[in-house]
Design a protein around this motif. Structure first.
Motif, mmCIF file in Angstrom:
data_model
loop_
_atom_site.group_PDB
_atom_site.id
_atom_site.type_symbol
_atom_site.label_atom_id
_atom_site.label_comp_id
_atom_site.label_asym_id
_atom_site.label_seq_id
_atom_site.Cartn_x
_atom_site.Cartn_y
_atom_site.Cartn_z
ATOM 1 N N GLN A 233 -76.324 -33.294 -115.326
ATOM 2 C CA GLN A 233 -76.024 -34.719 -115.252
ATOM 3 C C GLN A 233 -74.873 -34.991 -114.286
ATOM 4 N N SER A 234 -73.899 -34.092 -114.240
ATOM 5 C CA SER A 234 -72.736 -34.315 -113.381
ATOM 6 C C SER A 234 -73.094 -34.272 -111.905
ATOM 7 N N ILE A 239 -80.414 -37.249 -116.424
ATOM 8 C CA ILE A 239 -81.270 -36.142 -116.865
ATOM 9 C C ILE A 239 -82.729 -36.548 -116.707
ATOM 10 N N GLY A 240 -83.474 -35.789 -115.901
ATOM 11 C CA GLY A 240 -84.902 -36.050 -115.751
ATOM 12 C C GLY A 240 -85.689 -35.302 -116.810
ATOM 13 N N ILE A 241 -86.740 -35.947 -117.319
ATOM 14 C CA ILE A 241 -87.547 -35.352 -118.398
ATOM 15 C C ILE A 241 -89.028 -35.459 -118.072
ATOM 16 N N VAL A 268 -91.387 -37.899 -115.715
ATOM 17 C CA VAL A 268 -91.880 -39.194 -116.173
ATOM 18 C C VAL A 268 -90.760 -40.219 -116.241
ATOM 19 N N ASP A 269 -89.512 -39.776 -116.527
ATOM 20 C CA ASP A 269 -88.401 -40.717 -116.653
ATOM 21 C C ASP A 269 -87.079 -39.951 -116.617
ATOM 22 N N PHE A 270 -85.975 -40.706 -116.541
ATOM 23 C CA PHE A 270 -84.652 -40.098 -116.533
ATOM 24 C C PHE A 270 -83.707 -40.976 -117.347
#
Length: 337
Positions: A233-234, A239-241, A268-270
């Motif tokens: 994340q830094s 965070i991608g998932i 699909v999203d973050f």
């Protein structure tokens, strides 16, 4: 198997078949009627091989073979006669940068050379990672407003880092570059996939898989993996998932799609760590410890536009990916909160 106009590949090789993505690929390929040669470091290890051998269609169309990323020629038998190769195998864990980089890069070369020697191989789909698409520059400053296929993780910046996640990012970046360069040099069709964190269920007997590691890190029972998620994340901003089944389907889609080429970001999203923790707390009906950095708000959007424009569609949302991962962890009695 393949629709009209698509590659009509029938026999494929999957390297790293005991891993999270590899095992799902074997499962989905068998369900689609493919014949599969699958490599493991030790096919005699029942803990790793039995879940694969128990899959529907395995008795008729699955062959397990031994191969090692560091041994040139060890993939020859697995690749021989295959029209497509999914190179999924990669190093996990290690005490130094070389523990990640050497097997990753040498492994790519060994698999690619085997494909060249086999002559039957028409396409290679290489499992890279979104960790090879960091939006920073070599000074560690933001260089991209969107994380997509144009982003390459900055090697000079990563060399200044001393954590294992940076070593993994370096290895994935170098290995993917090696794969694409080899394909261009030797006229071998190489497609790469960059999945983000892969979440969802698993069916193997091992639980040292990305899905449970991410979940356990976020709920506070795996401090080491929380550090991994926090570091990602830094440097990425969020965070991608992506769900494991979508990752598997994307690999097969790219193997079959006639005009696929180059790199493909897959998610699909973050979201931020905090927003994911909020969701997990509700799902698990418990309270989770929050840290100041969880609310990191320097969003850099990810884009999976290239895959979507080709006609691929995601079946699962970010929330569904975590729901399936949680249910699987409960099934194996791994969530004792």
């Amino acid at each position: 198997m393949a629709e009209k106009g698509e590659h009509t590949i029938k026999r494929v090789c999957v390297t790293g078949a005991a891993g999270y993505i590899g095992s799902w690929l074997v499962k989905n390929l068998l369900e689609r009627g493919y014949t599969v040669n699958a490599t493991l470091r030790d096919p005699g290890d029942e803990r790793k091989s039995r879940p694969l051998l128990d899959l529907a269609g395995a008795q008729e169309r699955l062959k397990l073979l031994q191969a090692d990323l560091l041994k040139e020629g060890s993939f020859d038998a697995a690749v021989e006669g295959c029209e497509g190769v999914f190179h999924v195998a990669g190093p996990m864990g290690g005490a130094s940068a070389d523990d990640y980089i050497v097997p990753a890069v040498n492994g790519v070369l060994n698999v690619m050379k085997a494909c060249t020697r086999a002559r039957s191989v028409r396409r290679v789909v290489f499992t890279s990672s979104a960790s090879a698409t960091c939006p920073l520059d070599d000074k560690g400053e933001l260089a991209h407003s969107c994380i997509d296929e144009s982003c390459w993780s900055p090697l000079n910046f990563l060399k200044s880092q001393t954590n294992s996640t940076a070593w993994y990012m370096t290895a994935k970046t170098l290995a993917e570059q090696e794969a694409l360069n080899y394909g261009a040099q030797y006229n071998l069709e190489v497609i790469t996939v960059q999945p983000t964190f892969v979440i969802g269920p698993w069916f193997t007997n091992t639980h040292d898989l990305t899905s449970f590691q991410v979940i356990s890190g976020l709920i506070g029972v795996n401090d080491a993996y929380y550090e991994v998620v926090k570091y990602i994340q830094s440097v990425f901003g969020s965070i991608g998932i992506v769900h494991i089944e979508d990752v598997s389907n994307a690999h097969i889609f790219l193997m079959e799609h006639p005009s696929a080429q180059g790199r493909h970001v897959c998610l699909v999203d973050f979201a931020t760590i905090k927003s994911i923790k909020d969701f997990l707390a509700k799902q698990l009906k418990t309270s989770l410890k929050f840290h100041e950095e969880d609310s990191h708000n320097k969003y850099v959007p990810y884009s999976s536009k290239k895959l979507l424009d080709m006609g691929f569609s995601y079946k699962y949302s970010l929330e569904q990916a975590f729901e399936d991962g949680i249910e699987c962890a409960k099934k194996y009695n791994l969530l004792n909160l």
